[in-house]
Design a protein around this motif. Structure first.
Motif: not given
Length: 309
Positions: A15-23
């Motif tokens: 239900a939760v997705v980890l966004g990787m835009m700041r890595i």
């Protein structure tokens, strides 16, 4: 964590997705710690885009370099990316979609994407070109499933007219305070009321009717690119009081309550979080397992300033 089988895919997704835009600027160790915290919390979906990180594919490249998934680990996660945004314009041409997807695969060090989304609507789109790109990528085994981001029902229908592959996901902005997706339908047909303006042409109901999973980005943002609402007692005092009381009641953080408000909806909306701190992933992800009562859900809705006629 609560999971859903995404319609028309067979994919079991958290239900939760980890966004990787700041890595992009994180060390390998910090990226691995972030991903490990997400996996420990039950998150199995990782969200990328070709534009994340300042230069094309920068965040995808850092993920691929740092995480190095084994075959078994790769099969246990869902990796999605997005394409279509170029400097100063959007591009849904066959050539760009195919090239961007292939570059994403190389950067991520994987042989396939589970999901590829068209990032923002290209008004110059020729649906036949999108169909050709999707067919090429799917036949080659490079992309399993497809979707869109920030698209209206009409824009989706235009694509569906010729695209054979199901469009299974639409990633859109949604939070307690930025909720036209939900709020407009609750004030329908009320002339002169700002909330009654339908800004997305019934996207929520359209998605439920057509088996399209919505993914909510910026779940802590108060409106379109104007900071967060958690802890903001100047503009959102009543909302934060309600959130804090519910957080204490359920034994979680305020961030978890903000997530719970979205995941409580029967549309089975996924929530994309973009933090780079492992502890915040853990705290926020806990919200997906909280089932707010109707009274609690509507209390947060009205405390955020939305009208309940």
């Amino acid at each position: 964590m609560k999971t859903h089988v995404l319609p028309n895919t067979g994919l079991t997704a958290s239900a939760v997705v980890l966004g990787m835009m700041r890595i992009a600027s994180l060390s390998d160790a910090r990226i691995r710690d972030l991903v490990a915290a997400a996996r420990d919390a039950g998150v199995n979906v990782f969200d990328h885009a070709d534009i994340y990180g300042g230069e094309r594919h920068a965040c995808e490249r850092r993920f691929g370099e740092a995480v190095r998934l084994s075959p078994a680990e790769r099969e246990s996660v869902v990796i999605q990316s997005k394409c279509g945004i170029r400097p100063g314009y959007y591009d849904f041409s066959t050539e760009h979609i195919v090239r961007s997807a292939e570059e994403s695969l190389a950067a991520l060090r994987t042989d396939h994407l589970d999901l590829l989304l068209l990032h923002r609507p290209d008004t110059l789109v020729r649906p036949e070109e999108v169909a050709e790109a999707f067919d090429r990528l799917h036949r080659a085994g490079k992309v399993a499933h497809f979707g869109v981001s920030n698209h209206t029902p009409g824009q989706i229908e235009l694509l569906r007219r010729v695209v054979d592959r199901p469009l299974v996901v639409n990633q859109v902005q949604l939070s307690i305070t930025h909720a036209p997706l939900v709020a407009a339908g609750l004030a329908a047909n009320m002339a002169g009321v700002e909330q009654s303006a339908d800004r997305d042409n019934g996207l929520l109901e359209y998605s439920r009717l057509n088996g399209i999973t919505l993914q909510a980005w910026s779940p802590f943002q108060r409106d379109f690119f104007h900071g967060g609402f958690l802890g903001d007692r100047e503009d959102h005092a009543e909302l934060n009081t309600a959130i804090d009381e519910l957080a204490e009641h359920y034994g979680v953080t305020p961030a978890a309550i903000a997530i719970a408000w979205i995941t409580r909806h029967p549309a089975d909306i996924q929530t994309v979080i973009g933090t780079t701190r492992p502890e915040r992933v853990t705290e926020a992800a806990a919200g997906a397992d909280i089932v707010l009562t109707r009274q609690e859900w509507y209390r947060l809705f009205t405390a955020a300033g939305h009208l309940l006629p």
